[in-house]
Design a protein around this motif. Structure first.
Motif, PDB file in Angstrom:
ATOM      1  N   GLN A  42       1.178 -10.488  -8.722  1.00  0.00           N
ATOM      2  CA  GLN A  42       0.726 -10.235  -7.370  1.00  0.00           C
ATOM      3  C   GLN A  42       1.778 -10.690  -6.374  1.00  0.00           C
ATOM      4  O   GLN A  42       2.576 -11.591  -6.642  1.00  0.00           O
ATOM      5  CB  GLN A  42      -0.589 -10.982  -7.089  1.00  0.00           C
ATOM      6  CG  GLN A  42      -1.793 -10.395  -7.798  1.00  0.00           C
ATOM      7  CD  GLN A  42      -3.077 -11.093  -7.394  1.00  0.00           C
ATOM      8  OE1 GLN A  42      -3.061 -12.254  -7.013  1.00  0.00           O
ATOM      9  NE2 GLN A  42      -4.188 -10.381  -7.477  1.00  0.00           N
ATOM     10  N   GLU A  45       1.389 -14.280  -0.309  1.00  0.00           N
ATOM     11  CA  GLU A  45       0.750 -14.079   0.995  1.00  0.00           C
ATOM     12  C   GLU A  45       1.251 -15.147   1.955  1.00  0.00           C
ATOM     13  O   GLU A  45       1.335 -16.327   1.606  1.00  0.00           O
ATOM     14  CB  GLU A  45      -0.767 -14.172   0.837  1.00  0.00           C
ATOM     15  CG  GLU A  45      -1.550 -13.784   2.066  1.00  0.00           C
ATOM     16  CD  GLU A  45      -3.042 -13.695   1.753  1.00  0.00           C
ATOM     17  OE1 GLU A  45      -3.504 -12.598   1.392  1.00  0.00           O
ATOM     18  OE2 GLU A  45      -3.723 -14.737   1.838  1.00  0.00           O
ATOM     19  N   ALA A 513      -8.561  -3.829   2.836  1.00  0.00           N
ATOM     20  CA  ALA A 513      -7.150  -3.808   2.444  1.00  0.00           C
ATOM     21  C   ALA A 513      -6.302  -2.892   3.320  1.00  0.00           C
ATOM     22  O   ALA A 513      -5.103  -2.751   3.066  1.00  0.00           O
ATOM     23  CB  ALA A 513      -7.016  -3.377   0.987  1.00  0.00           C
ATOM     24  N   GLU A 570      -2.739  -2.805   1.600  1.00  0.00           N
ATOM     25  CA  GLU A 570      -2.613  -3.508   0.334  1.00  0.00           C
ATOM     26  C   GLU A 570      -3.246  -2.640  -0.747  1.00  0.00           C
ATOM     27  O   GLU A 570      -4.409  -2.225  -0.620  1.00  0.00           O
ATOM     28  CB  GLU A 570      -3.323  -4.860   0.401  1.00  0.00           C
ATOM     29  CG  GLU A 570      -2.692  -5.826   1.379  1.00  0.00           C
ATOM     30  CD  GLU A 570      -3.496  -7.108   1.512  1.00  0.00           C
ATOM     31  OE1 GLU A 570      -2.880  -8.183   1.440  1.00  0.00           O
ATOM     32  OE2 GLU A 570      -4.730  -7.025   1.691  1.00  0.00           O
ATOM     33  N   LYS A 574      -3.489  -6.254  -4.406  1.00  0.00           N
ATOM     34  CA  LYS A 574      -2.346  -6.954  -3.795  1.00  0.00           C
ATOM     35  C   LYS A 574      -1.063  -6.848  -4.628  1.00  0.00           C
ATOM     36  O   LYS A 574      -0.155  -7.665  -4.471  1.00  0.00           O
ATOM     37  CB  LYS A 574      -2.675  -8.419  -3.531  1.00  0.00           C
ATOM     38  CG  LYS A 574      -3.818  -8.624  -2.552  1.00  0.00           C
ATOM     39  CD  LYS A 574      -4.046 -10.098  -2.261  1.00  0.00           C
ATOM     40  CE  LYS A 574      -5.203 -10.279  -1.287  1.00  0.00           C
ATOM     41  NZ  LYS A 574      -5.463 -11.705  -0.987  1.00  0.00           N
TER      42      LYS A 574
END
Length: 778
Positions: A42, A45, A513, A570, A574
């Protein structure tokens, strides 16, 4: 007024395509399968504070890029320019640290006030721009993240952010945790010397759950790669060795200097930082931060373009000393329904800039060539600021708001002295001081701002913001010397700018998302008095070329409106992030520095107007199997649409220092993933398209018979270039090892190429560098 020609079809096609992408991506994300994904595959963030509150990038309806501290450390970034080309829509001029002018999305000019705000922990580092001091460049050590906000940010950040803002956020102390970070590295520069660096920061708990200290420092030596050679050949493009109709040939001669030194443009930087996080009660947090940075650059990065390799030829050393101090005190009281924040800041910066002016003075007065000319230019700036704001505290509330007031007072002084040995006897003035200038600018700013957003549904939200400002400026100055045309003064020249900068946003979230947004925002930059007051007869050729008799006394404020549509998406739990934006900017009364090359002075004028049409697309994807890929592309079609008397811009020309195309791409492969060890390889390529560096297509030249003429300016356009970097990283518990190769292809583009100072000179990016580094976290 005449209008500019229609934009090229490629620009229209790109914008149309980007517009389609904006719409398609927002809905395509809803149908992507949300399959289970290994957390290692992933994307990371990053939380940012672009809107004065902590938020995810993907949830903010503005275009913003952010680079985490971990990514900065992995890239071995020294300052912002090391990562600039990887951020879509951002460019710069002047490659030397502390001398740069940054631009975002084509909002680029050289003037007294910049178009991009620079902030360290929300404290402005902006000063009055001169030819001797540009944007401050904090060393990237112990940084939590760097945020780049695109488009006008005047509502929350003020007038110096009409094109965008660059925010450096340092790491905060952590409660109840003792930690040590230490790092060091060494690198070899092709055609240069050895660079090395070391840093260490400590996190020390002081009172359980109540107070912690973070303190440390860093030292970095960036090796030089320019050699100064004695007796180098000098080309003077302002003087012709031939008479028309013969082809132009510049006057050439061998410099009489005897100074020989290899790798003489090394730079050493020392940084110290201390911060405290204190919570006397659960609802009150007080965070003072002090950062002190001292930079000593032995000599500039300039080299003569006509000499072999990367060589310069001047008569004596030309050091630059850049000292920056930033102090902030952030206090936040949480009331439950709202947070009250007080941010007090003090910034002090001094730049001491010594240069060999011998060849420059000789280009103005050739008989003075044998004489040494010494230039000292010292810039000192001090700024006090206070911001108080009250903001709603519930991030999930339908109604969110921020209101605040702001005050700052800034003092900028520029002292310049040019001393030419024997000039007193030559001119009959009795003094060798050929120029003396001492000018001071006082700027006081008051502002009130507010922003309110309301979520009509879980999907639709609207936001309105506005800033009222009152900016007062006063300039005092005293000037003297034969190159100034005698004594002159600027006595309490004043200017006042009062106005509003609004911003409107509308966003739509078809899913958690995906985000669609549109915005309209106004940017503003203050006007002011021109600080020089010269009556030098040497300026007459340039004044005649511009159709004026002397520099204007002042320049007007400029402003712009930017309209933007964007999408943030996203996909695949993710694993993939795709963001796109298109924008249109209408810019009026553009401030632009006008250089008077015949005498070495400059003034700020209002060029007229311009439009900017562009688009950006960025993609990152953890494709699986330890492989991550990403890249971005940015397009900016800039056009001057109106001109004004006394400036050299022509309708249809591009805005300066703005490449039409920029882009980058990277690949990352995690080839080792075991219990105790992990290893990865990363390579990236960064592209910077060609751009206009000057509006003037021709430069003035003096022929052997004393007549004046013009020749094409070969430095008007900066050519495109690209840079390739690669590195291998290993992690073993608390230890990280890095092997890197920067500028793999050893690109040497001409940056800051110029022929107006009695030489043909340029700078370039750092040559190929190979090195190793180690970092420990305990």
């Amino acid at each position: 007024m005449n209008s500019a020609p229609k934009n090229a079809s490629v620009g229209k096609n790109l914008i149309a395509l980007a517009g389609a992408v904006v719409l398609i991506l927002s809905y395509s994300g809803m149908t992507v399968a949300q399959s289970a994904v290994d957390a290692g595959d992933q994307l990371g963030e990053i939380l940012v504070t672009a809107q004065k509150r902590s938020e995810r990038i993907q949830d903010i309806p503005i275009s913003i890029s952010a680079i985490s501290g971990a990514d900065l450390e992995r890239a071995g970034a020294r300052d912002f320019k090391d990562v600039l080309l990887s951020i879509p829509g951002v460019s710069y001029s002047s490659s030397e640290p502390g001398q740069s002018r940054y631009s975002i999305r084509g909002v680029s000019t050289a003037a007294s006030s910049p178009t991009v705000g620079i902030y360290l922990n929300d404290i402005s580092l902006i000063t009055v721009g001169t030819n001797f001091a540009g944007a401050a460049d904090p060393l990237l050590v112990d940084i939590e993240r760097v945020e780049v906000l695109k488009g006008p940010q005047g509502t929350l950040y003020g007038g110096s952010a009409m094109g965008g803002a660059i925010k450096y956020v340092t790491r905060e102390p952590q409660m109840n945790k003792f930690a040590v970070t230490a790092a060091g590295g060494v690198g070899y520069v092709d055609h240069g010397g050895v660079s090395y660096d070391a840093e260490s920061f400590l996190n020390i708990p002081l009172i359980d759950d109540r107070a912690a200290l973070r303190i440390g420092g860093a030292y970095r030596l960036d090796a030089g790669f320019v050699d100064n050679v004695p007796g180098g050949l000098v080309q003077v493009f302002s003087q012709s060795a031939t008479l028309p109709p013969a082809a132009f040939a510049p006057v050439t001669y061998n410099n009489t200097g005897t100074l020989a030194r290899d790798d003489w443009n090394e730079r050493s930087t020392t940084v110290g930082r201390a911060s405290v996080k204190w919570m006397p009660i659960d609802s009150l947090t007080i965070t003072p931060v002090a950062t002190i940075q001292h930079s000593d650059k032995a000599n500039p990065d300039d080299f003569f373009t006509n000499l072999p390799k990367i060589q310069n030829s001047v008569r004596f050393a030309q050091p630059t000393r850049d000292n920056l101090e930033v102090y902030s005190l952030n206090a936040t009281q949480k009331f439950g329904w709202a947070d009250l924040t007080s941010l007090t800041g003090y910034m002090s910066r001094s730049v001491e800039w010594d240069r060999d002016y011998s060849l420059f003075i000789a280009s103005l007065v050739p008989p003075l060539l044998p004489n040494n000319s010494y230039n000292v230019s010292n810039t000192n700036s001090r700024t006090f600021s206070e911001e108080i704001r009250l903001a709603s505290s519930d991030p999930d509330a339908a109604l969110k708001w921020t209101v605040g007031i702001y005050y700052s007072h800034q003092h900028d002084n520029l002292y310049q002295l040019v001393d030419t040995v024997g000039a007193g006897a030559f001119f009959g003035t009795g003094t060798d001081q050929t120029y003396l200038g001492n000018q001071t600018t006082y700027t006081a700013q008051k502002a009130a701002f507010g922003n309110v957003s309301y979520a009509f549904t879980k999907q639709i939200e609207a936001s309105v913001g506005v800033r009222w400002f009152d900016i007062k400026q006063r300039v005092d100055g005293s000037f003297d010397g034969v190159f100034n045309g005698g004594h002159s003064e600027v006595d309490a020249k004043r200017s006042t700018d009062v106005g509003f900068t609004p911003k409107y946003e509308l966003s739509y979230k078809p899913s958690d998302a995906n985000l669609l947004y549109g915005s309209a925002s106004k940017g503003f930059r203050q006007g002011g008095p021109n600080r020089f007051n010269t009556d030098s007869p040497l300026c007459a050729p340039d004044f005649a070329r511009l159709g004026i008799t002397r520099a204007p006394a002042s320049f007007q404020p400029d402003n712009l409106w930017t309209y933007e549509l964007g999408s943030k998406n996203e996909l695949g739990a993710k694993r993939t992030i795709i963001n796109a934006a298109i924008y249109y900017t209408d810019w009026k009364k553009i401030q632009q520095q006008v250089n008077l090359n015949s005498c070495g002075f400059q003034f700020v004028g209002n060029v007229g107007a311009a439009t900017i049409k562009g688009g950006e697309l960025s993609i990152e994807s953890a494709v699986g199997g330890g492989v991550s890929l990403g890249g971005n592309i940015a397009y900016a079609d800039t056009r001057i649409t109106e001109t004004a008397p006394g400036v050299s811009a022509q309708i249809g020309q591009e805005v300066l220092d703005t490449p039409k195309w920029t882009g980058s791409a990277y690949g990352d492969y995690r080839f080792l993933d075991r219990v105790n060890w992990s290893g990865s390889f990363r390579a990236d390529i960064q592209y910077h398209g060609k751009n206009l560096r000057a509006f003037e297509e021709f430069q003035s030249v003096r022929f052997p018979d004393g007549t004046l003429g013009t020749i094409p300016d070969g430095t008007q356009v900066q050519n495109a270039y690209h840079v390739i970097n690669a590195n291998v990283n290993f992690v073993n518990g608390n230890l990280q090892y890095r092997l890197y190769l920067d500028n793999v292809a050893n690109a040497e583009p001409y940056l800051d190429f110029r022929r107006a100072s009695g030489t043909s000179a340029a700078t370039t990016i750092r040559p190929r560098t190979v090195g190793v580094g180690i970092r420990a976290n305990f």
